[in-house]
Scaffold this active site. Structure first.
Site, mmCIF file in Angstrom:
data_model
loop_
_atom_site.group_PDB
_atom_site.id
_atom_site.type_symbol
_atom_site.label_atom_id
_atom_site.label_comp_id
_atom_site.label_asym_id
_atom_site.label_seq_id
_atom_site.Cartn_x
_atom_site.Cartn_y
_atom_site.Cartn_z
ATOM 1 N N LYS A 13 0.871 -1.294 -0.005
ATOM 2 C CA LYS A 13 -0.098 0.080 0.092
ATOM 3 C C LYS A 13 0.622 1.314 -0.019
ATOM 4 O O LYS A 13 0.578 2.170 -0.733
ATOM 5 C CB LYS A 13 -0.972 0.033 1.332
ATOM 6 C CG LYS A 13 -1.969 -0.692 1.268
ATOM 7 C CD LYS A 13 -2.971 -0.157 2.626
ATOM 8 C CE LYS A 13 -2.352 0.077 3.982
ATOM 9 N NZ LYS A 13 -1.734 -1.234 4.581
ATOM 10 N N ARG A 88 -9.213 1.791 9.552
ATOM 11 C CA ARG A 88 -8.665 0.724 9.879
ATOM 12 C C ARG A 88 -9.819 -0.457 10.583
ATOM 13 O O ARG A 88 -9.499 -1.329 10.936
ATOM 14 C CB ARG A 88 -7.645 0.943 10.849
ATOM 15 C CG ARG A 88 -6.049 -0.006 10.851
ATOM 16 C CD ARG A 88 -5.706 -0.226 9.839
ATOM 17 N NE ARG A 88 -4.256 -0.614 10.199
ATOM 18 C CZ ARG A 88 -3.129 0.159 9.786
ATOM 19 N NH1 ARG A 88 -3.113 1.153 9.120
ATOM 20 N NH2 ARG A 88 -1.854 -0.602 10.135
ATOM 21 N N ARG A 127 11.324 -6.088 4.810
ATOM 22 C CA ARG A 127 11.112 -4.809 5.272
ATOM 23 C C ARG A 127 11.769 -4.721 6.614
ATOM 24 O O ARG A 127 12.327 -3.666 6.933
ATOM 25 C CB ARG A 127 9.664 -4.412 5.237
ATOM 26 C CG ARG A 127 9.526 -3.059 5.499
ATOM 27 C CD ARG A 127 7.936 -2.376 5.300
ATOM 28 N NE ARG A 127 7.285 -2.783 6.491
ATOM 29 C CZ ARG A 127 5.906 -2.525 6.676
ATOM 30 N NH1 ARG A 127 5.328 -1.867 5.342
ATOM 31 N NH2 ARG A 127 5.176 -2.798 7.493
ATOM 32 N N ARG A 133 11.877 -1.267 11.249
ATOM 33 C CA ARG A 133 10.740 -1.059 11.997
ATOM 34 C C ARG A 133 10.448 -1.973 13.150
ATOM 35 O O ARG A 133 10.610 -2.937 13.032
ATOM 36 C CB ARG A 133 9.321 -1.107 11.045
ATOM 37 C CG ARG A 133 9.270 0.296 10.485
ATOM 38 C CD ARG A 133 8.111 0.012 9.521
ATOM 39 N NE ARG A 133 6.737 -0.355 9.971
ATOM 40 C CZ ARG A 133 5.557 -0.293 9.604
ATOM 41 N NH1 ARG A 133 5.500 0.548 8.314
ATOM 42 N NH2 ARG A 133 4.563 -0.541 9.948
ATOM 43 N N ARG A 144 -0.622 -8.493 13.882
ATOM 44 C CA ARG A 144 -0.726 -7.315 12.963
ATOM 45 C C ARG A 144 -1.724 -7.843 11.775
ATOM 46 O O ARG A 144 -2.911 -7.219 11.546
ATOM 47 C CB ARG A 144 0.177 -6.603 12.192
ATOM 48 C CG ARG A 144 0.705 -5.596 13.275
ATOM 49 C CD ARG A 144 2.136 -5.062 12.965
ATOM 50 N NE ARG A 144 1.855 -4.073 11.791
ATOM 51 C CZ ARG A 144 3.047 -3.892 10.780
ATOM 52 N NH1 ARG A 144 4.059 -4.269 10.831
ATOM 53 N NH2 ARG A 144 2.606 -3.116 9.842
HETATM 54 P P1 AMP Z 1 0.940 1.265 9.167
HETATM 55 O O1 AMP Z 1 2.085 2.078 8.852
HETATM 56 O O2 AMP Z 1 -0.277 1.698 8.469
HETATM 57 O O3 AMP Z 1 1.191 -0.271 9.048
HETATM 58 O O4 AMP Z 1 0.568 1.516 10.462
HETATM 59 C C1 AMP Z 1 1.790 0.991 11.469
HETATM 60 C C2 AMP Z 1 0.812 1.075 13.057
HETATM 61 O O5 AMP Z 1 0.283 2.219 13.341
HETATM 62 C C3 AMP Z 1 -0.480 0.135 13.054
HETATM 63 O O6 AMP Z 1 0.064 -1.066 13.386
HETATM 64 C C4 AMP Z 1 -0.945 0.733 14.084
HETATM 65 O O7 AMP Z 1 -0.488 0.411 15.468
HETATM 66 C C5 AMP Z 1 -1.132 2.218 13.829
HETATM 67 N N1 AMP Z 1 -1.989 2.728 12.925
HETATM 68 C C6 AMP Z 1 -1.826 3.326 11.589
HETATM 69 N N2 AMP Z 1 -2.915 3.713 11.167
HETATM 70 C C7 AMP Z 1 -3.819 3.545 12.151
HETATM 71 C C8 AMP Z 1 -5.496 3.656 12.263
HETATM 72 N N3 AMP Z 1 -6.051 4.056 11.106
HETATM 73 N N4 AMP Z 1 -5.945 3.118 13.455
HETATM 74 C C9 AMP Z 1 -5.045 3.018 14.241
HETATM 75 N N5 AMP Z 1 -4.023 2.534 14.383
HETATM 76 C C10 AMP Z 1 -3.412 2.789 13.356
#
Ligand code: AMP
Length: 191
Positions: A13, A88, A127, A133, A144
């Site tokens: 994404k 989400r 990654r 990360r 996740r």
């Molecule tokens: P991502 O980079 O989108 O994979 O997000 C990394 C982490 O940020 C996720 O595992 C959540 O802990 C948090 N996160 C990102 N976007 C959201 C969202 N829309 N709602 C809640 N937590 C989020």
């Protein structure tokens, strides 16, 4: 043009949103990036979010909505945006509709990248090695993915019911996947 890009962690994404934003001349809004920036800056919100993110759980809907609302009030979103990582869960999808109504905006398309779990585990291991990360360790990745299945997958149905959804095969070269996304956006625009 306002897009929602959906897909499990590791579906590409973020990479595709970065490519699409240049092609479409819109902003890329990643709530994960906004949260990581808040953590890095040590803001009060970032301090609350860090432990939740490291555990692979979702940060509270209120905190993320607050970050998103601030971001949507910045001038560079005037031409449109790609939402990456938001909504989400169903509550966030509904909150987004309320926020957009307030801003007199709407989502034009929702695009869901489909990638098998084997591909995802492989990509996230890569990654983790490249970007270090803190939420890409194997057990957190598995958690996740479970959170995605339980909470985020229903959001795909939400946009399907609204007639906004296109599913995209997320396996292939970066160029192939970008082209599939562009075709879907342009195809839908014509109808
Ligand atoms: P991502 O980079 O989108 O994979 O997000 C990394 C982490 O940020 C996720 O595992 C959540 O802990 C948090 N996160 C990102 N976007 C959201 C969202 N829309 N709602 C809640 N937590 C989020």
């Amino acid at each position: 043009m306002r897009l929602v890009l959906l897909g499990p962690p590791g579906s590409g994404k973020g990479t595709q949103a970065t490519r699409l934003k240049d092609r479409l001349g819109v902003a890329h809004i990643s709530t994960g990036d906004l949260l990581r920036a808040a953590v890095a800056a040590g803001t009060p919100l970032g301090k609350i979010a860090k432990a939740t993110m490291d555990a692979g759980e979702l940060v509270s809907d209120d905190l993320v909505l607050q970050l998103l609302e601030e971001r949507l009030n910045q001038p560079d979103v005037a031409n449109g945006y790609i939402l990456d990582g938001y909504p989400r869960n169903l509550a966030q999808a509904e909150a987004l509709d309320v926020l957009l109504a307030k801003l007199n905006q709407n989502i034009d398309h929702a695009l869901a990248l489909v990638v098998s779990e084997d591909h995802i585990v492989e990509r996230l291991a890569q990654r983790a090695a490249e970007q270090r990360r803190s939420d890409d360790s194997e057990d957190v990745v598995r958690h996740r993915l479970r959170v995605y299945q339980e909470q985020t997958a229903p959001v795909v149905g939400y946009y399907q019911e609204k007639g906004l959804l296109t599913t995209i095969d997320g396996v292939g070269s970066l160029d192939e996947i970008s082209q599939r996304l562009l075709d879907a956006i342009q195809g839908q625009t014509k109808t």
